[in-house]
Design an enzyme around this catalytic site. Structure first.
Site, PDB file in Angstrom:
ATOM      1  N   LYS A  11       0.858  -1.291   0.026  1.00  0.00           N
ATOM      2  CA  LYS A  11       0.047   0.067   0.036  1.00  0.00           C
ATOM      3  C   LYS A  11       0.893   1.289  -0.214  1.00  0.00           C
ATOM      4  O   LYS A  11       1.988   1.172   0.340  1.00  0.00           O
ATOM      5  CB  LYS A  11      -1.001  -0.069   1.173  1.00  0.00           C
ATOM      6  CG  LYS A  11      -1.974  -1.116   1.100  1.00  0.00           C
ATOM      7  CD  LYS A  11      -3.175  -1.140   2.584  1.00  0.00           C
ATOM      8  CE  LYS A  11      -3.885  -2.135   2.367  1.00  0.00           C
ATOM      9  NZ  LYS A  11      -4.708  -2.099   3.626  1.00  0.00           N
ATOM     10  N   TYR A  51     -12.518  -1.506  -3.398  1.00  0.00           N
ATOM     11  CA  TYR A  51     -12.829  -1.644  -1.877  1.00  0.00           C
ATOM     12  C   TYR A  51     -14.449  -1.427  -1.851  1.00  0.00           C
ATOM     13  O   TYR A  51     -15.013  -1.294  -0.944  1.00  0.00           O
ATOM     14  CB  TYR A  51     -12.313  -0.654  -0.971  1.00  0.00           C
ATOM     15  CG  TYR A  51     -10.935  -1.153  -0.540  1.00  0.00           C
ATOM     16  CD1 TYR A  51     -10.566  -2.298  -0.020  1.00  0.00           C
ATOM     17  CD2 TYR A  51      -9.623  -0.487  -0.633  1.00  0.00           C
ATOM     18  CE1 TYR A  51      -9.595  -2.973   0.518  1.00  0.00           C
ATOM     19  CE2 TYR A  51      -8.469  -0.952  -0.163  1.00  0.00           C
ATOM     20  CZ  TYR A  51      -8.373  -2.111   0.485  1.00  0.00           C
ATOM     21  OH  TYR A  51      -7.273  -2.592   0.907  1.00  0.00           O
ATOM     22  N   PHE A  59     -15.175   3.885   7.505  1.00  0.00           N
ATOM     23  CA  PHE A  59     -13.806   4.360   7.132  1.00  0.00           C
ATOM     24  C   PHE A  59     -13.795   4.390   5.610  1.00  0.00           C
ATOM     25  O   PHE A  59     -12.562   4.435   5.163  1.00  0.00           O
ATOM     26  CB  PHE A  59     -13.050   3.505   7.801  1.00  0.00           C
ATOM     27  CG  PHE A  59     -13.075   2.033   7.482  1.00  0.00           C
ATOM     28  CD1 PHE A  59     -12.590   1.201   6.237  1.00  0.00           C
ATOM     29  CD2 PHE A  59     -13.811   1.177   8.258  1.00  0.00           C
ATOM     30  CE1 PHE A  59     -12.602   0.090   6.084  1.00  0.00           C
ATOM     31  CE2 PHE A  59     -13.946  -0.180   8.085  1.00  0.00           C
ATOM     32  CZ  PHE A  59     -13.447  -0.765   6.929  1.00  0.00           C
ATOM     33  N   ARG A  87      -2.408 -13.962   3.973  1.00  0.00           N
ATOM     34  CA  ARG A  87      -2.929 -13.426   5.191  1.00  0.00           C
ATOM     35  C   ARG A  87      -2.098 -13.770   6.306  1.00  0.00           C
ATOM     36  O   ARG A  87      -2.049 -12.832   7.368  1.00  0.00           O
ATOM     37  CB  ARG A  87      -4.471 -13.791   5.078  1.00  0.00           C
ATOM     38  CG  ARG A  87      -5.146 -13.005   4.062  1.00  0.00           C
ATOM     39  CD  ARG A  87      -6.700 -13.432   4.149  1.00  0.00           C
ATOM     40  NE  ARG A  87      -7.400 -12.628   5.119  1.00  0.00           N
ATOM     41  CZ  ARG A  87      -7.671 -11.389   5.029  1.00  0.00           C
ATOM     42  NH1 ARG A  87      -7.717 -10.597   4.065  1.00  0.00           N
ATOM     43  NH2 ARG A  87      -8.204 -10.477   5.931  1.00  0.00           N
ATOM     44  N   THR A  93      -5.575  -7.323  10.522  1.00  0.00           N
ATOM     45  CA  THR A  93      -5.824  -6.129   9.799  1.00  0.00           C
ATOM     46  C   THR A  93      -5.041  -4.888  10.842  1.00  0.00           C
ATOM     47  O   THR A  93      -4.266  -3.911  10.413  1.00  0.00           O
ATOM     48  CB  THR A  93      -7.094  -5.665   9.748  1.00  0.00           C
ATOM     49  OG1 THR A  93      -7.805  -7.002   9.301  1.00  0.00           O
ATOM     50  CG2 THR A  93      -7.597  -4.597   9.179  1.00  0.00           C
ATOM     51  N   ARG A 104       2.515  -6.851   9.001  1.00  0.00           N
ATOM     52  CA  ARG A 104       1.608  -5.714   9.758  1.00  0.00           C
ATOM     53  C   ARG A 104       1.975  -5.323  11.104  1.00  0.00           C
ATOM     54  O   ARG A 104       2.217  -4.055  11.437  1.00  0.00           O
ATOM     55  CB  ARG A 104       0.237  -5.884   9.627  1.00  0.00           C
ATOM     56  CG  ARG A 104      -0.308  -5.853   8.264  1.00  0.00           C
ATOM     57  CD  ARG A 104      -1.902  -6.424   8.047  1.00  0.00           C
ATOM     58  NE  ARG A 104      -2.494  -6.092   7.095  1.00  0.00           N
ATOM     59  CZ  ARG A 104      -3.617  -6.447   6.724  1.00  0.00           C
ATOM     60  NH1 ARG A 104      -4.419  -7.542   7.160  1.00  0.00           N
ATOM     61  NH2 ARG A 104      -4.171  -6.018   5.642  1.00  0.00           N
ATOM     62  N   ASN A 114      -1.643  -0.392   7.252  1.00  0.00           N
ATOM     63  CA  ASN A 114      -1.173  -1.342   7.634  1.00  0.00           C
ATOM     64  C   ASN A 114      -0.358  -2.121   6.557  1.00  0.00           C
ATOM     65  O   ASN A 114      -0.100  -3.472   6.144  1.00  0.00           O
ATOM     66  CB  ASN A 114      -2.380  -2.484   8.100  1.00  0.00           C
ATOM     67  CG  ASN A 114      -3.271  -2.498   6.891  1.00  0.00           C
ATOM     68  OD1 ASN A 114      -3.271  -1.898   5.847  1.00  0.00           O
ATOM     69  ND2 ASN A 114      -4.445  -3.115   7.199  1.00  0.00           N
ATOM     70  N   HIS A 117      -2.277  -5.549   1.377  1.00  0.00           N
ATOM     71  CA  HIS A 117      -3.739  -5.909   1.221  1.00  0.00           C
ATOM     72  C   HIS A 117      -3.269  -7.469   0.778  1.00  0.00           C
ATOM     73  O   HIS A 117      -2.332  -7.749   0.061  1.00  0.00           O
ATOM     74  CB  HIS A 117      -4.238  -5.325   0.243  1.00  0.00           C
ATOM     75  CG  HIS A 117      -5.414  -5.874  -0.214  1.00  0.00           C
ATOM     76  ND1 HIS A 117      -6.660  -5.948   0.126  1.00  0.00           N
ATOM     77  CD2 HIS A 117      -5.506  -6.942  -1.404  1.00  0.00           C
ATOM     78  CE1 HIS A 117      -7.421  -6.874  -0.327  1.00  0.00           C
ATOM     79  NE2 HIS A 117      -6.652  -7.342  -1.342  1.00  0.00           N
ATOM     80  N   GLU A 128     -10.066  -9.773  -7.973  1.00  0.00           N
ATOM     81  CA  GLU A 128      -8.969  -8.339  -7.680  1.00  0.00           C
ATOM     82  C   GLU A 128      -7.896  -8.720  -8.808  1.00  0.00           C
ATOM     83  O   GLU A 128      -7.320  -7.929  -9.143  1.00  0.00           O
ATOM     84  CB  GLU A 128      -8.549  -8.580  -6.224  1.00  0.00           C
ATOM     85  CG  GLU A 128      -9.442  -8.253  -5.200  1.00  0.00           C
ATOM     86  CD  GLU A 128      -9.080  -8.618  -3.807  1.00  0.00           C
ATOM     87  OE1 GLU A 128      -8.165  -9.188  -3.586  1.00  0.00           O
ATOM     88  OE2 GLU A 128      -9.906  -8.180  -2.747  1.00  0.00           O
TER      89      GLU A 128
HETATM   90  P1  ATP Z   1      -7.240  -5.829   3.288  1.00  0.00           P
HETATM   91  O1  ATP Z   1      -8.526  -6.074   2.558  1.00  0.00           O
HETATM   92  O2  ATP Z   1      -6.713  -4.456   2.927  1.00  0.00           O
HETATM   93  O3  ATP Z   1      -6.066  -6.852   3.080  1.00  0.00           O
HETATM   94  P2  ATP Z   1      -8.376  -6.821   5.682  1.00  0.00           P
HETATM   95  O4  ATP Z   1      -8.983  -7.934   4.707  1.00  0.00           O
HETATM   96  O5  ATP Z   1      -7.432  -7.312   6.802  1.00  0.00           O
HETATM   97  O6  ATP Z   1      -7.350  -5.694   4.774  1.00  0.00           O
HETATM   98  P3  ATP Z   1     -10.676  -5.262   5.630  1.00  0.00           P
HETATM   99  O7  ATP Z   1     -11.676  -5.446   6.951  1.00  0.00           O
HETATM  100  O8  ATP Z   1     -10.834  -5.979   4.528  1.00  0.00           O
HETATM  101  O9  ATP Z   1      -9.269  -6.036   6.445  1.00  0.00           O
HETATM  102  O10 ATP Z   1     -10.447  -3.871   5.628  1.00  0.00           O
HETATM  103  C1  ATP Z   1      -9.751  -3.234   4.474  1.00  0.00           C
HETATM  104  C2  ATP Z   1      -8.748  -2.246   4.788  1.00  0.00           C
HETATM  105  O11 ATP Z   1      -9.450  -0.907   5.199  1.00  0.00           O
HETATM  106  C3  ATP Z   1      -7.759  -2.645   5.906  1.00  0.00           C
HETATM  107  O12 ATP Z   1      -6.643  -3.217   5.446  1.00  0.00           O
HETATM  108  C4  ATP Z   1      -7.471  -1.043   6.342  1.00  0.00           C
HETATM  109  O13 ATP Z   1      -6.390  -0.578   5.573  1.00  0.00           O
HETATM  110  C5  ATP Z   1      -8.631  -0.157   6.298  1.00  0.00           C
HETATM  111  N1  ATP Z   1      -9.514  -0.355   7.641  1.00  0.00           N
HETATM  112  C6  ATP Z   1     -10.105  -1.552   8.134  1.00  0.00           C
HETATM  113  N2  ATP Z   1     -10.895  -1.411   9.384  1.00  0.00           N
HETATM  114  C7  ATP Z   1     -10.675  -0.013   9.370  1.00  0.00           C
HETATM  115  C8  ATP Z   1     -11.037   1.051  10.601  1.00  0.00           C
HETATM  116  N3  ATP Z   1     -11.750   0.594  11.700  1.00  0.00           N
HETATM  117  N4  ATP Z   1     -10.534   2.189  10.379  1.00  0.00           N
HETATM  118  C9  ATP Z   1      -9.647   2.682   9.179  1.00  0.00           C
HETATM  119  N5  ATP Z   1      -9.482   1.940   8.284  1.00  0.00           N
HETATM  120  C10 ATP Z   1      -9.652   0.618   8.317  1.00  0.00           C
HETATM  121 MG    MG Z   2     -10.056  -7.275   3.165  1.00  0.00          MG
END
Ligand code: ATP
Ligand code: MG
Length: 139
Positions: A11, A51, A59, A87, A93, A104, A114, A117, A128
């Protein structure tokens, strides 16, 4: 267990901090093959489409601004159990909750910033990968 492909992003926070090489090194050490890789500065529209599953989340605006704030590195990774393994390599996350030794935990600075992705299921990986790569880039 079958060979699988997943989609990964380094990212903008990690690219800006010069962490691309460190993260690619961890990808190699974890045993992934990099099938395709490129630098990509997402537009806000591309980030919103990527997304879209999160569009109702509070968010979403902040997340899509962040993902279009600079260059990312987008990749297709291959290994046995690639989706789960990537993962696990990334960690939870929220960097504060991620296990020691994960990307992370070691390199992330906040739940948003973080570093990486990873796809969460075969269907999202297929969506994706096709979102950023054409068939001729995936041979
Ligand atoms: P990713 O999809 O990026 O691999 P993830 O699957 O672990 O991450 P998701 O729940 O899909 O987590 O969230 C997507 C992204 O949105 C997170 O990686 C983070 O950058 C952001 N995000 C998630 N939760 C929050 C939050 N509470 N506040 C701010 N940003 C958030
Ligand atoms: Mg995700």
């Amino acid at each position: 267990m079958a060979t699988e492909r997943t989609f990964a992003i380094i990212k903008p926070d990690a690219v800006k901090r010069g962490l691309t090489g460190e993260i690619l090194s961890r990808i190699h050490k974890a045993g992934f093959s990099i099938i395709a890789i490129k630098s990509k500065w997402m537009s806000i529209g591309e980030a919103q489409g990527f997304y879209a599953v999160h569009k109702a989340r509070p968010f979403f605006g902040e997340l899509t601004q962040f993902m279009s704030s600079g260059k990312s590195v987008v990749m297709v990774l291959e290994s046995e159990n690639a989706i789960g393994k990537w993962r696990d390599t990334m960690g939870a996350t929220d960097p504060a909750k991620a296990a020691p030794g994960t990307i992370r935990r070691d390199l992330g600075t906040s739940i948003q910033n973080n570093c990486t992705h990873g796809s969460d299921a075969p269907e999202t990986a297929a969506f994706e990968i096709a979102y950023f790569f054409s068939g001729h880039e995936l041979v």
